[in-house]
Write an enzyme that holds these catalytic residues in place. Structure first.
Site, PDB file in Angstrom:
ATOM      1  N   HIS A 104       0.813  -1.225   0.000  1.00 41.77           N
ATOM      2  CA  HIS A 104       0.000   0.000   0.000  1.00 41.77           C
ATOM      3  C   HIS A 104       0.845   1.272   0.000  1.00 41.77           C
ATOM      4  CE1 HIS A 104       0.361  -0.144   4.531  1.00 41.77           C
ATOM      5  NE2 HIS A 104       0.396   1.166   4.366  1.00 41.77           N
ATOM      6  N   ASP A 134       0.123  -7.570   1.548  1.00 41.19           N
ATOM      7  CA  ASP A 134       0.516  -6.165   1.668  1.00 41.19           C
ATOM      8  C   ASP A 134       2.037  -6.013   1.670  1.00 41.19           C
ATOM      9  OD1 ASP A 134       0.121  -3.424   1.799  1.00 41.19           O
ATOM     10  OD2 ASP A 134       0.104  -3.384   3.997  1.00 41.19           O
ATOM     11  N   GLY A 208       3.414   6.571   8.022  1.00 40.63           N
ATOM     12  CA  GLY A 208       4.789   6.785   7.589  1.00 40.63           C
ATOM     13  C   GLY A 208       5.708   5.667   8.039  1.00 40.63           C
ATOM     14  N   ASN A 209       5.309   4.928   9.096  1.00 39.65           N
ATOM     15  CA  ASN A 209       6.073   3.757   9.545  1.00 39.65           C
ATOM     16  C   ASN A 209       5.858   2.547   8.642  1.00 39.65           C
ATOM     17  OD1 ASN A 209       5.927   4.818  12.824  1.00 39.65           O
ATOM     18  ND2 ASN A 209       7.763   3.771  12.092  1.00 39.65           N
ATOM     19  N   SER A 210       4.781   2.546   7.877  1.00 34.71           N
ATOM     20  CA  SER A 210       4.438   1.373   7.078  1.00 34.71           C
ATOM     21  C   SER A 210       5.582   0.954   6.166  1.00 34.71           C
ATOM     22  CB  SER A 210       3.201   1.664   6.217  1.00 34.71           C
ATOM     23  OG  SER A 210       2.039   1.560   6.991  1.00 34.71           O
ATOM     24  N   LEU A 265      -7.084 -24.165  -1.355  1.00 38.63           N
ATOM     25  CA  LEU A 265      -7.916 -25.362  -1.256  1.00 38.63           C
ATOM     26  C   LEU A 265      -9.215 -25.262  -2.035  1.00 38.63           C
ATOM     27  CD1 LEU A 265      -7.725 -26.445   2.511  1.00 38.63           C
ATOM     28  CD2 LEU A 265      -6.625 -27.499   0.541  1.00 38.63           C
ATOM     29  N   GLY A 266      -9.821 -24.083  -2.056  1.00 42.95           N
ATOM     30  CA  GLY A 266     -11.102 -23.925  -2.732  1.00 42.95           C
ATOM     31  C   GLY A 266     -12.281 -24.250  -1.829  1.00 42.95           C
ATOM     32  N   VAL A 267     -12.259 -23.683  -0.614  1.00 40.47           N
ATOM     33  CA  VAL A 267     -13.338 -23.936   0.338  1.00 40.47           C
ATOM     34  C   VAL A 267     -13.781 -22.625   0.976  1.00 40.47           C
ATOM     35  CG1 VAL A 267     -12.538 -26.265   0.874  1.00 40.47           C
ATOM     36  CG2 VAL A 267     -11.722 -24.338   2.260  1.00 40.47           C
ATOM     37  N   ILE A 269     -15.060 -21.383   4.777  1.00 42.00           N
ATOM     38  CA  ILE A 269     -14.948 -21.913   6.129  1.00 42.00           C
ATOM     39  C   ILE A 269     -15.583 -20.980   7.151  1.00 42.00           C
ATOM     40  CG2 ILE A 269     -12.861 -23.258   5.690  1.00 42.00           C
ATOM     41  CD1 ILE A 269     -11.207 -20.960   6.743  1.00 42.00           C
TER      42      ILE A 269
END
Length: 466
Positions: A104, A134, A208-210, A265-267, A269
């Site tokens: 970001h 991210d 600014g820390n990101s 996996l395609g689930v 949950i």
């Protein structure tokens, strides 16, 4: 007597000084970490023609007057459209110029400028980004640059001291410290994706820390500062960092391929609550309940079914549903791993060949006849309109018309409009199937009910009256 009092006072003073010295000796020493690693921490200045995603972005009028001199811009807001500036942090991982930061921070950037602590500046190229974690990898054209060391694994423990270096509010190379307050925090994205088991700390992190590093007392990077929880715009002691295991996985792929492929996996949950745990034969709420298994997905090919509860994946215990994507996402596609499940109140182990999900891919599971009292449940149901079945990819089900007050269904949270597709382990595709499934239920038992609510699959634990 006076001499004795003086000697006593002196002894107490000396004891107090000794105790203070001992206490100070036990406090962590950060100066060496800062001196050794600050040269490899960079300030990132992003320019974008649109709204920059960098979290350090401000218009001049939004910044207190006494802080404006620390930022890259001066003066008032021009009356004509102008490029926006964003600020972030990063750290160098190789002496030839590879730098890790947050996605970001650089997302949508027209230009990326990197500034080192010795005031050298470099134009940076974005090598690759991964919105799901991210993270981003950028590169500058340099040689012999200072670097940091990445820790080998996630060995952090709650209560351990950690330190952050970055540029909060544009204040270059600020250092803050604190402790790890929690591990494995699940923070789903706006797309309801959850691939990062965040490190939670009370280290003061601000805009600014990101993208900046989080260090342990060995001077190793254990995380990348990514998010804060705030109501005021500043730190309130809840900061979240991406753990180094995710950093290794993502950065290695970005460096080699320019994109990220993660395990899949395609689930769909959900968590297991107390009622569901009882109905599935579990001693306590735990695991990830499979609400929906997509057709022709890795899960379906391995024999996983809706209603299974995954208790462990690849040898790692799954305490809550939010932990499953963290584990699956780090498994290389094509790898076969053991999966322990609870099905029909019995433990089983299956082998699953994990599939791959590309960074740019998205995957979503597709998800008036005579009424029936549903006796023991306390619901009035009818046939589901064909257009709803088609819209949500269902082969059948009964729609709840009314929930009787005080009934088991009402206490479980079933709502009018819900489409019931499974009662216990019996599929419900018609009114007759629903009636048969309900008739077979025993008084006082707990039963899982699978339903579709506004297009989203859901399991509810239902406790029948004695």
């Amino acid at each position: 007597m006076t001499v004795i009092k003086r000697l006593t006072s002196l002894c107490l003073l000396l004891c107090g000084l000794a105790f203070s010295a001992q206490s100070l000796a036990q406090l962590p020493e950060f100066t060496g970490i800062v001196k050794n690693n600050s040269p490899a921490v960079v300030k990132i200045i992003v320019e974008s023609s649109g709204a920059s995603a960098a979290d350090g972005e401000y218009a001049p009028e939004e910044i207190p007057e006494y802080l404006r001199r620390f930022f890259e811009f001066r003066g008032g807001q021009p009356s004509t459209p102008h490029p926006r500036m964003g600020l972030g942090s990063g750290f160098i991982i190789s002496d030839d110029g590879y730098i890790v930061t947050n996605n970001h921070v650089v997302d949508g950037a027209d230009s990326v400028l990197v500034r080192l602590s010795d005031r050298r500046e470099f134009d940076a190229e974005v090598i690759g980004t991964d919105p799901r974690s991210d993270l981003a990898l950028i590169k500058v054209d340099g040689k012999g640059l200072p670097t940091v060391k990445l820790a080998e694994g996630d060995k952090l423990e709650v209560g351990e001291w950690v330190l952050a270096i970055g540029s909060p509010f544009g204040l270059d190379y600020s250092v803050t410290a604190g402790i790890v307050s929690a591990m494995g925090r699940s923070l789903p994205t706006e797309n309801n994706e959850n691939y990062v088991p965040f490190i939670q700390t009370d280290v003061a992190i601000n805009p600014g820390n990101s993208g900046g590093p989080l260090f342990n007392l060995e001077g190793e990077v254990v995380g990348v500062n990514s998010q804060i929880f705030t109501r005021s715009g500043g730190s309130i002691g809840l900061s979240f960092s991406i753990p180094v295991s995710v950093v290794h996985n993502v950065v290695d792929q970005l460096r080699e391929n320019g994109h990220v492929t993660r395990g899949w996996l395609g689930v769909t949950i959900q968590d297991v609550d107390r009622n569901l745990a009882e109905s599935f034969g579990l001693d306590r709420p735990r695991g990830a309940l499979l609400v929906q298994v997509g057709e022709d997905t890795p899960a379906a090919k391995a024999g996983l079914e809706e209603g299974d509860v995954i208790l462990s994946f690849d040898g790692k215990e799954i305490g809550t549903s939010g932990e499953l994507p963290h584990v699956v996402g780090l498994v290389s596609p094509g790898t076969k791993v053991p999966v322990e499940i609870m099905r029909d109140q019995k433990r089983r182990t299956l082998k699953v060949e994990v599939g791959g999900l590309e960074a740019e891919d998205s995957y979503a599971l597709n998800g008036a006849a005579a009424d029936d009292q549903g006796g023991k449940l306390g619901v009035l149901v009818g046939e589901t309109p064909p257009e709803l079945l088609q819209r949500w990819g269902l082969s059948g089900g009964v729609q709840v018309r009314e929930v009787l007050p005080g009934s088991a269904a009402a206490e479980a949270g079933i709502q009018p409009g819900d489409i019931i597709t499974l009662v216990g382990n019996k599929p419900v595709k018609s009114l007759d199937a629903f009636e048969d499934a309900v008739d077979g239920l025993k008084s006082g038992s707990s039963v899982p009910v699978r339903l579709m609510r506004r297009g989203a699959p859901l399991f509810i634990g239902l406790k029948l009256a004695d």
